[in-house]
Design a protein around this motif. Structure first.
Motif, PDB file in Angstrom:
ATOM      1  N   LEU A 131      44.317  35.705  38.479  1.00 54.14           N
ATOM      2  CA  LEU A 131      43.169  35.149  37.771  1.00 54.14           C
ATOM      3  C   LEU A 131      42.186  34.475  38.727  1.00 54.14           C
ATOM      4  O   LEU A 131      40.974  34.438  38.461  1.00 54.14           O
ATOM      5  CB  LEU A 131      43.640  34.180  36.685  1.00 54.14           C
ATOM      6  N   THR A 132      42.686  33.965  39.844  1.00 55.93           N
ATOM      7  CA  THR A 132      41.784  33.434  40.872  1.00 55.93           C
ATOM      8  C   THR A 132      40.961  34.556  41.483  1.00 55.93           C
ATOM      9  O   THR A 132      39.735  34.428  41.649  1.00 55.93           O
ATOM     10  CB  THR A 132      42.589  32.707  41.963  1.00 55.93           C
ATOM     11  N   LEU A 133      41.597  35.655  41.819  1.00 57.12           N
ATOM     12  CA  LEU A 133      40.870  36.801  42.375  1.00 57.12           C
ATOM     13  C   LEU A 133      39.837  37.320  41.379  1.00 57.12           C
ATOM     14  O   LEU A 133      38.702  37.637  41.747  1.00 57.12           O
ATOM     15  CB  LEU A 133      41.844  37.910  42.759  1.00 57.12           C
ATOM     16  N   LEU A 134      40.227  37.393  40.115  1.00 56.45           N
ATOM     17  CA  LEU A 134      39.315  37.862  39.079  1.00 56.45           C
ATOM     18  C   LEU A 134      38.128  36.913  38.923  1.00 56.45           C
ATOM     19  O   LEU A 134      36.973  37.354  38.807  1.00 56.45           O
ATOM     20  CB  LEU A 134      40.058  37.997  37.746  1.00 56.45           C
ATOM     21  N   ALA A 135      38.401  35.604  38.938  1.00 50.99           N
ATOM     22  CA  ALA A 135      37.329  34.616  38.804  1.00 50.99           C
ATOM     23  C   ALA A 135      36.337  34.721  39.950  1.00 50.99           C
ATOM     24  O   ALA A 135      35.117  34.628  39.751  1.00 50.99           O
ATOM     25  CB  ALA A 135      37.919  33.207  38.738  1.00 50.99           C
ATOM     26  N   ILE A 136      36.848  34.922  41.152  1.00 55.64           N
ATOM     27  CA  ILE A 136      35.968  35.052  42.313  1.00 55.64           C
ATOM     28  C   ILE A 136      35.018  36.224  42.130  1.00 55.64           C
ATOM     29  O   ILE A 136      33.798  36.108  42.331  1.00 55.64           O
ATOM     30  CB  ILE A 136      36.803  35.211  43.602  1.00 55.64           C
ATOM     31  N   GLU A 137      35.553  37.355  41.735  1.00 51.26           N
ATOM     32  CA  GLU A 137      34.716  38.544  41.575  1.00 51.26           C
ATOM     33  C   GLU A 137      33.756  38.400  40.394  1.00 51.26           C
ATOM     34  O   GLU A 137      32.573  38.772  40.480  1.00 51.26           O
ATOM     35  CB  GLU A 137      35.594  39.781  41.412  1.00 51.26           C
ATOM     36  N   LYS A 138      34.235  37.846  39.269  1.00 50.58           N
ATOM     37  CA  LYS A 138      33.379  37.679  38.094  1.00 50.58           C
ATOM     38  C   LYS A 138      32.222  36.723  38.373  1.00 50.58           C
ATOM     39  O   LYS A 138      31.152  36.832  37.758  1.00 50.58           O
ATOM     40  CB  LYS A 138      34.205  37.167  36.913  1.00 50.58           C
ATOM     41  N   GLN A 139      32.435  35.793  39.289  1.00 46.68           N
ATOM     42  CA  GLN A 139      31.398  34.811  39.582  1.00 46.68           C
ATOM     43  C   GLN A 139      30.503  35.216  40.762  1.00 46.68           C
ATOM     44  O   GLN A 139      29.795  34.400  41.345  1.00 46.68           O
ATOM     45  CB  GLN A 139      32.036  33.442  39.815  1.00 46.68           C
ATOM     46  N   GLY A 140      30.570  36.495  41.100  1.00 43.33           N
ATOM     47  CA  GLY A 140      29.600  37.038  42.041  1.00 43.33           C
ATOM     48  C   GLY A 140      29.964  36.933  43.504  1.00 43.33           C
ATOM     49  O   GLY A 140      29.102  37.121  44.372  1.00 43.33           O
ATOM     50  N   ALA A 141      31.228  36.660  43.791  1.00 45.19           N
ATOM     51  CA  ALA A 141      31.671  36.568  45.177  1.00 45.19           C
ATOM     52  C   ALA A 141      32.659  37.692  45.480  1.00 45.19           C
ATOM     53  O   ALA A 141      33.035  38.470  44.599  1.00 45.19           O
ATOM     54  CB  ALA A 141      32.302  35.206  45.434  1.00 45.19           C
ATOM     55  N   THR A 142      33.075  37.774  46.727  1.00 43.43           N
ATOM     56  CA  THR A 142      34.112  38.709  47.128  1.00 43.43           C
ATOM     57  C   THR A 142      35.276  37.926  47.723  1.00 43.43           C
ATOM     58  O   THR A 142      35.131  36.753  48.082  1.00 43.43           O
ATOM     59  CB  THR A 142      33.601  39.709  48.177  1.00 43.43           C
ATOM     60  N   TYR A 143      36.428  38.568  47.816  1.00 45.87           N
ATOM     61  CA  TYR A 143      37.599  37.873  48.356  1.00 45.87           C
ATOM     62  C   TYR A 143      38.330  38.730  49.365  1.00 45.87           C
ATOM     63  O   TYR A 143      38.212  39.963  49.385  1.00 45.87           O
ATOM     64  CB  TYR A 143      38.559  37.459  47.239  1.00 45.87           C
TER      65      TYR A 143
END
Length: 231
Positions: A27-39
């Protein structure tokens, strides 16, 4: 086109009892991507402290596993040795929880306030701090930041024993509920309790999104406020 923010995520294995908590990590990875960032994912290339049978909760006295190899399960193989992390390459650093943060990344589960932090983890945190870039942590992982960055303000929810250990290490603990996020703007640190509380996966999603939002705001030079419980 403006380049997307880049977030490094440090995993500690695969599975709540001896590695990264999978819901929190994903869910952290998903939140990062949903909020316009990359991981990009990292983990130390070290043996796990031990292996737990996640069906029985018992220690497997025969099996041994590697933190990086196990964390690669969550990252679908797209992961690097934490030794390769360089703060200059990223805008923020985030630590999901799970007992791996307290057993593999540090020794908090065994030593409490007298904990040691793995050298690769300590370098990643101190290098990120020196670069004035934000750090996020979920669940039990804020204990690592309390140890390394005291007197930083963090939350692990409401556990009196863990909160006392945070205070003993020089940190400042704030009690929070589900989805709460504590932001120490001066230290550029954001933390949330997640499964340190009895939580549903929806509540974990709320917490992961909140801490990622706070970290990305800090990376933009903004000053987000703390929230002790989600609305």
């Amino acid at each position: 086109m403006v380049e997307k923010p880049k977030v490094a995520v440090v995993l500690s294995g695969c599975g709540v009892y001896d590695g990264s908590e999978i819901h929190e990590a994903v869910l952290t990875l998903l939140a990062i991507e949903k909020q316009g960032a990359t991981y990009a994912c990292f983990a130390p290339n070290i043996p796990q402290a031990h292996v737990i049978n996640h069906l029985t909760g018992q220690v497997d006295t025969v099996d041994t596993r590697n933190v990086l190899t196990e964390a690669a399960r969550i990252a679908r193989g797209a992961i690097k040795d934490l030794k390769e992390y360089r703060a200059d390459d990223f805008d923020a650093l985030v630590f999901p929880g799970g007992f791996g943060a307290a057993k593999n990344l540090s020794s908090f589960a065994f030593d409490g306030a007298e904990m040691r932090v793995h050298a690769d983890v300590e370098r990643a945190v101190t290098e990120t701090k020196a670069a004035a870039k934000p750090i996020g942590a979920l669940c039990i992982a804020p204990t690592i930041l309390a140890k390394l960055l005291a007197p930083v303000e963090v939350t692990i929810g409401s556990s009196p024993d863990v909160a006392a250990a945070v205070e003993k290490m020089g940190g400042r603990h704030v009690v929070t509920g589900h989805g709460g996020v504590i932001v120490d703007a001066a230290a550029k640190v954001a933390t949330t309790p997640c499964y340190m509380l009895d939580a549903t996966i929806t509540q974990i999603d709320t917490g992961a999104n909140a801490v990622v939002a706070a970290v990305l705001a800090l990376a933009r030079g903004e000053t987000p406020g703390s929230v002790t419980e989600a609305a």
